[in-house]
Design an enzyme around this catalytic site. Structure first.
Site, PDB file in Angstrom:
ATOM      1  CD  GLU A  53      48.458  40.732  31.616  1.00 59.12           C
ATOM      2  OE1 GLU A  53      47.929  41.752  32.101  1.00 59.12           O
ATOM      3  OE2 GLU A  53      48.192  39.572  32.013  1.00 59.12           O
ATOM      4  CG  ASP A  64      47.703  45.599  39.153  1.00 59.52           C
ATOM      5  OD1 ASP A  64      47.406  44.459  38.785  1.00 59.52           O
ATOM      6  OD2 ASP A  64      47.885  46.553  38.375  1.00 59.52           O
TER       7      ASP A  64
END
Length: 270
Positions: A53, A64
């Site tokens: 990724e 995040d």
């Protein structure tokens, strides 16, 4: 030179490895984090990653935690951009495993879904994760992705109701991204208890590979996650090491411990 791939290659690759009894490992790196950041991709592949990724840094990464936010800030301060990162990826060559790009929908909209997905395809990227795009608003992107041969993996959380979970699994391509807990990305001391229940619910509605992410930080956590999911996504634990100065060889050694843990769990008598 780009990775060679055909439409549906991400899912075929992951299914084949899963069906052979392998626990799947997908490490994450923020694109542009260091001058030679693509060397990490080669190290990941050498350590036994099944997919990789690559995050396109965004100025407001709401899903995040502090580590990935810091990584995004560092990459942006270095001048990282979608175009520069994709240009770097185009020079990597075939790693033998699929590349999956992740980013926020603002960056997709900046170019437009069709142009964005076409650019991924030209670069050799096979999959796409857009964590802030809900399934009921995903039509435009999933249509553009299908036209470009890009496989969009949608996210499912412990709070997702079962009918919606079935829709997410049905609309996903490549794999289903199972979010282990309600919260942001980040390293944690233990695998969330909600992970097992969520992956069980996903498995009831799809045979597509299920990768568990958010908080997978240690070999023990990877081993436990493998008991419930087909594999793991490891992001913050990787990026914390990169931010602390770890080089590609250091990350290869770390991921090799996760690879070993996944393999040992697969070999465990049932």
């Amino acid at each position: 030179m780009t990775n060679s791939l055909t439409a549906g290659a991400v899912e075929r690759h992951l299914r084949a490895r899963r069906d052979a009894g392998r626990g799947l490992l997908m490490p994450y790196v923020t694109g542009g984090i260091t001058p030679g950041w693509t060397d990490y991709l080669r190290a990941f592949a050498a350590a036994g990653a099944d997919a990789i990724e690559v995050g396109l840094p965004f100025s407001d990464p709401t899903l995040d935690g502090v580590t990935i936010q810091q990584a995004s800030d560092t990459a942006l301060a270095r001048g990282a951009s979608t175009r520069r990162i994709l240009a770097d990826l185009a020079e990597v060559g075939d790693l033998g495993v699929p590349l999956v790009v992740s980013t926020y929908y603002n960056l997709v909209l900046n170019d437009g879904p069709e142009a964005f997905c076409a650019a991924l395809r030209r670069t050799g990227v096979g999959g796409l994760i857009v964590p802030d795009l809900p399934v009921h608003e995903a039509d435009e992107l999933t249509d553009a992705a299908e036209a470009a041969g890009i496989e969009p993996a949608l996210l499912a959380s412990p709070a997702t109701p079962q009918p919606r979970l079935a829709e997410i699994a049905g609309r996903s391509r490549g794999f289903v991204y199972a979010v282990s807990l309600m919260g942001t990305t980040g390293e944690r001391t233990a695998l969330a208890a909600s992970a097992a229940e969520l992956t069980g619910r996903i498995r009831r509605v799809t045979d597509r590979p299920v990768l568990l992410g958010f908080g997978i930080s240690t070999p023990d956590q990877a081993r436990e996650a493998r008991r419930h999911a087909d594999g793991v996504v490891v992001g913050a634990a990787v990026m914390r090491r990169v931010l602390d100065g770890a080089g590609p060889d250091d990350l290869r050694a770390f991921l090799a411990t996760l690879r070993l843990a996944l393999d040992q769990e697969c070999d465990r008598p049932r």
